[in-house]
Scaffold this motif. Sequence first.
Motif, PDB file in Angstrom:
ATOM      1  N   ASP A  71       4.755  -3.816   2.152  1.00 13.08           N
ATOM      2  CA  ASP A  71       4.083  -2.756   1.411  1.00 13.08           C
ATOM      3  C   ASP A  71       2.699  -2.493   1.981  1.00 13.08           C
ATOM      4  O   ASP A  71       1.862  -1.870   1.371  1.00 13.08           O
ATOM      5  N   ASP A  78      -0.730  -8.279  -0.914  1.00 16.91           N
ATOM      6  CA  ASP A  78      -0.312  -8.678  -2.248  1.00 16.91           C
ATOM      7  C   ASP A  78       0.364 -10.044  -2.188  1.00 16.91           C
ATOM      8  O   ASP A  78       1.365 -10.227  -1.520  1.00 16.91           O
ATOM      9  N   GLU A  89       8.375   3.290  -1.769  1.00 12.63           N
ATOM     10  CA  GLU A  89       7.651   4.338  -1.052  1.00 12.63           C
ATOM     11  C   GLU A  89       8.555   5.511  -0.687  1.00 12.63           C
ATOM     12  O   GLU A  89       8.082   6.618  -0.435  1.00 12.63           O
ATOM     13  N   LYS A  92       4.016  -2.429  -9.130  1.00 13.35           N
ATOM     14  CA  LYS A  92       2.895  -2.689  -8.215  1.00 13.35           C
ATOM     15  C   LYS A  92       2.898  -1.706  -7.057  1.00 13.35           C
ATOM     16  O   LYS A  92       1.838  -1.263  -6.596  1.00 13.35           O
ATOM     17  N   LYS A 102       0.089   2.143  -5.908  1.00 14.92           N
ATOM     18  CA  LYS A 102      -0.523   2.537  -4.634  1.00 14.92           C
ATOM     19  C   LYS A 102       0.015   3.862  -4.104  1.00 14.92           C
ATOM     20  O   LYS A 102      -0.449   4.353  -3.084  1.00 14.92           O
ATOM     21  N   LYS A 143       0.856   7.920  -4.285  1.00 12.26           N
ATOM     22  CA  LYS A 143       0.251   9.113  -4.866  1.00 12.26           C
ATOM     23  C   LYS A 143       1.256  10.236  -5.132  1.00 12.26           C
ATOM     24  O   LYS A 143       0.918  11.225  -5.774  1.00 12.26           O
TER      25      LYS A 143
END
Length: 301
Positions: A21, A25, A142, A175, A179, A181
Amino acid sequence: GALKKRRKKKKKDGDAGGDGDGGGDDKVKKLDMAEDAAVALLREMPVADLDKLLADLDGAGWKEKMEACEALGASPQFRGKVHTHSAALVVTLRLKTSQFNDKNANVMKGCFQGLRQCAAQSTAESAFDPKAARVVVAAAAEKLSDKKQAPVVVQLLEALCEACGPALVLEGLFKALAKIKSPAAHQEGVALAAETVRAFGVASCGEKSVGAFCVTEFEKAKGELKCVKTKGAVLDLVAAAHAQRGPSFVKKHLKGLSKEMQGACEERFAKAPPFDKATAAAAPAKKALVGGADGEGGAGG
């Protein structure tokens, strides 16, 4: 020149690690497995026609590469060895698709389809590696914004819910979305979370994390994303949890919700049948093969 290119490639590929990712993390741990070690594990199974599949992944056209991704993950030799060999599949496909970012959407569809078919071969005794699953969830989230890839990504995440437990998958999804958008990715992700809660029950999904996500996601949809559809999807998710837990879900887990969200929730609840504890308790729920792999699953509070 050539030296600079090699250095750049080495930095990008590393030791076949990376967090999937973008790094950093702690929950999305690096898969410390070099490419040759991953291939050796696949050869040990043994995967039929492995050399041809690897050759197609390296140098063939997009169609052959897509088909090789699918065939590799669908190998029946994974049956009974998913827990020991799924990480090798993830490492191999990640490298062969430029860290899950191949420019061809069809290749990525084949990649995610292959991973889904491997996860689908999980059993209670041999389930998809949880560390590898976290890497896959982070990368797959994503792609929810891509209309071509979203359907197979959803199928992959559903398969991982059954193999590793919904709490692990939703934790990684939440999570990752923090991140991202793209409003489309958020809409798809929240819809998947709602369906997962309805299917498995909010107790198996991590009630605390689901509640916290609902509050932050509603405000994000209202502000940063400016997406009415995502706000509606969040209310669907809250309603799914409320149907199973009633007012206690709101009281315990929707901490700090705005007046707007509170009003929207109350309006949604008013349109639904009154909460009945007995009916909710009797509702059937799917069971994951692994109830909280490596300590991360189970109810979140």
